[in-house]
Design an enzyme around this catalytic site. Sequence first.
Site, mmCIF file in Angstrom:
data_model
loop_
_atom_site.group_PDB
_atom_site.id
_atom_site.type_symbol
_atom_site.label_atom_id
_atom_site.label_comp_id
_atom_site.label_asym_id
_atom_site.label_seq_id
_atom_site.Cartn_x
_atom_site.Cartn_y
_atom_site.Cartn_z
ATOM 1 C CG ASP A 13 -21.747 -8.143 73.967
ATOM 2 O OD1 ASP A 13 -22.380 -8.027 72.916
ATOM 3 O OD2 ASP A 13 -21.721 -9.190 74.639
ATOM 4 C CE LYS A 16 -17.687 -6.321 67.474
ATOM 5 N NZ LYS A 16 -17.559 -7.069 68.720
ATOM 6 N N GLY A 17 -20.229 -0.957 68.218
ATOM 7 C CA GLY A 17 -21.228 -0.197 67.454
ATOM 8 C C GLY A 17 -20.838 1.254 67.273
ATOM 9 C CG ASN A 38 -23.653 -14.849 66.000
ATOM 10 O OD1 ASN A 38 -23.600 -14.112 65.033
ATOM 11 N ND2 ASN A 38 -22.688 -15.705 66.287
ATOM 12 N N GLY A 40 -24.886 -8.179 67.614
ATOM 13 C CA GLY A 40 -25.863 -7.120 67.842
ATOM 14 C C GLY A 40 -25.184 -5.789 68.022
ATOM 15 C CG HIS A 41 -22.961 -3.724 65.875
ATOM 16 N ND1 HIS A 41 -22.317 -3.776 64.671
ATOM 17 C CD2 HIS A 41 -22.163 -4.343 66.759
ATOM 18 C CE1 HIS A 41 -21.173 -4.422 64.827
ATOM 19 N NE2 HIS A 41 -21.059 -4.774 66.086
ATOM 20 C CB THR A 129 -27.288 -16.317 69.997
ATOM 21 O OG1 THR A 129 -26.840 -16.933 68.777
ATOM 22 C CG2 THR A 129 -26.191 -15.419 70.531
ATOM 23 C CD GLN A 223 -20.095 -13.281 66.729
ATOM 24 O OE1 GLN A 223 -19.473 -13.610 65.735
ATOM 25 N NE2 GLN A 223 -21.328 -12.826 66.653
ATOM 26 C CB THR A 238 -18.996 -17.617 68.034
ATOM 27 O OG1 THR A 238 -20.100 -17.719 67.131
ATOM 28 C CG2 THR A 238 -17.809 -16.949 67.350
ATOM 29 C CB VAL A 299 -28.481 -10.939 70.159
ATOM 30 C CG1 VAL A 299 -29.181 -12.203 69.689
ATOM 31 C CG2 VAL A 299 -27.913 -10.180 68.971
ATOM 32 C CB THR A 300 -29.159 -13.066 74.610
ATOM 33 O OG1 THR A 300 -28.236 -12.210 75.295
ATOM 34 C CG2 THR A 300 -28.405 -13.873 73.569
ATOM 35 N NE ARG A 304 -23.557 -7.406 76.816
ATOM 36 C CZ ARG A 304 -23.829 -6.216 76.300
ATOM 37 N NH1 ARG A 304 -23.437 -5.112 76.896
ATOM 38 N NH2 ARG A 304 -24.474 -6.116 75.158
ATOM 39 C CG LEU A 331 -11.706 5.718 81.253
ATOM 40 C CD1 LEU A 331 -10.789 4.543 81.585
ATOM 41 C CD2 LEU A 331 -10.871 6.877 80.700
HETATM 42 P P1 IMP Z 1 -23.229 -18.687 69.056
HETATM 43 O O1 IMP Z 1 -22.394 -17.719 68.306
HETATM 44 O O2 IMP Z 1 -24.700 -18.341 69.042
HETATM 45 O O3 IMP Z 1 -22.968 -20.117 68.663
HETATM 46 O O4 IMP Z 1 -22.811 -18.603 70.621
HETATM 47 C C1 IMP Z 1 -21.534 -19.046 71.071
HETATM 48 C C2 IMP Z 1 -21.006 -18.137 72.170
HETATM 49 O O5 IMP Z 1 -20.719 -16.856 71.612
HETATM 50 C C3 IMP Z 1 -21.991 -17.873 73.315
HETATM 51 O O6 IMP Z 1 -21.263 -17.734 74.511
HETATM 52 C C4 IMP Z 1 -22.623 -16.549 72.937
HETATM 53 O O7 IMP Z 1 -23.112 -15.877 74.069
HETATM 54 C C5 IMP Z 1 -21.421 -15.847 72.337
HETATM 55 N N1 IMP Z 1 -21.780 -14.787 71.375
HETATM 56 C C6 IMP Z 1 -22.221 -14.927 70.116
HETATM 57 N N2 IMP Z 1 -22.403 -13.728 69.538
HETATM 58 C C7 IMP Z 1 -22.043 -12.805 70.435
HETATM 59 C C8 IMP Z 1 -21.970 -11.383 70.414
HETATM 60 O O8 IMP Z 1 -22.262 -10.700 69.420
HETATM 61 N N3 IMP Z 1 -21.539 -10.794 71.558
HETATM 62 C C9 IMP Z 1 -21.155 -11.505 72.648
HETATM 63 N N4 IMP Z 1 -21.209 -12.826 72.708
HETATM 64 C C10 IMP Z 1 -21.645 -13.482 71.615
#
Ligand code: IMP
Length: 429
Positions: A13, A16-17, A38, A40-41, A129, A223, A238, A299-300, A304, A331
Amino acid sequence: MANVAVIGAQWGDEGKGKVVDWLASRADIVVRFQGGHNAGHTLVVGDQTYKLSLLPSGLVRGKLGIIGNGVVIDPEALLAEIDRVGRQGLHVTPETLRIAENAILILPLHGAIDRAREAARGAAKIGTTGRGIGPAYEDKVARRAIRVCDLAEPETLADKLDELLRHHNTLLKGLGADTFGKQALLDRLLELAPLVLPFAEPVWERLDEARRAGKRILFEGAQAVMLDVDHGTYPFVTSSNTVAATAAAGSGVGPGAVGFVLGIAKAYCTRVGSGPFPTELHDATGALLGDRGHEFGTVTGRRRRCGWFDAALVRQAVKVGGIQGLALTKLDVLDGLPELRVCVGYRIGGETLRHLPAAMRAQAAAEPVFETMEGWSESTRGARSWADLPAQAIKYVRRIEELVEAPVTLLSTSPERDDTILVKDPFED
Ligand code: IMP
């Protein structure tokens, strides 16, 4: 012609988008090489806001998108996303999107296992996620996964489902969750097959041809390095390798094809999910960063966690991730803070370390060693040149460069695409 790989340098997060979107406009092909839906952009183009999870961002810029073999694909999520962006006027077709025939599929049972295991972990949960990413990668290395190409072979599908269900239903039962029946899964996969297969091909061949034709390829990471399954804050990571080296193995090109590695880092630090976060702020400053930075997961939707910039962590990400230049984002979120802190190492027991150790308890015990800097009162929002920045903000950026041992090649000062200070074009390396 140089290619570029973009990876996150913190816990994801990092913004990057916007950077990927800007680079995509200068590329011919954009390739996703790890992760799944998992990620998200959010991309703002004209009056449209696109929320992409699995699709490569370049599609929004009319560039060829490729989903590499290193990605885990939930076919339902893929088709839903194609449908969603289609309703916004972005038509994704087999002419604009190619998918590696050897990529792994995520099935509903993967999500079920992911969520059941998280529930069983209770307070020790990873904070995934819940989308089945980990279980799908586990099946890949266990050599029982269903791949995109299997959709073309009903008998293979049926045989593989037998093995998958033997494994997963046993686990699901043990976890007290509902099990899955073979016929419904098989029927659904056979329904999905004609919708997915037109996108499938050996993408390595197309990438090889593109390289020989001198096309510019952008490898779009998901990620970030501190969520890398080897180099991150394991087990709170992840299930894929997020470092730039994965761009090669995850799409079927050699390591030399990856090109310039751009790491993205926020001017402060955030994390979703559980796990160590040495510079985390639990006070009003943390809340302020969260509010100003709109720190909610794409995504979630989860809030944060926020904290000070961790230069020791980013330095580590630079080294293991192969980062050659840093894009520093957000910044402007620090504007007006009287004092800023930057972590330069960790105190653990009686020892001071310049890196985060690998062991879990040591990571959890790591106390940040801070360097304090004066803030700036002026606004940096929308700055497009160094001359637009207050002297203290420049000092902050320069200190970060020194500490992380990588140059800042791009500075983003607002969500707008043009509010960027470009030091060096990564494609011109
Ligand atoms: P998973 O990728 O769903 O297995 O999650 C594993 C860990 O990676 C968790 O802490 C998620 O919150 C984190 N995570 C997965 N994808 C992202 C992302 O795109 N941005 C930030 N955290 C992520």
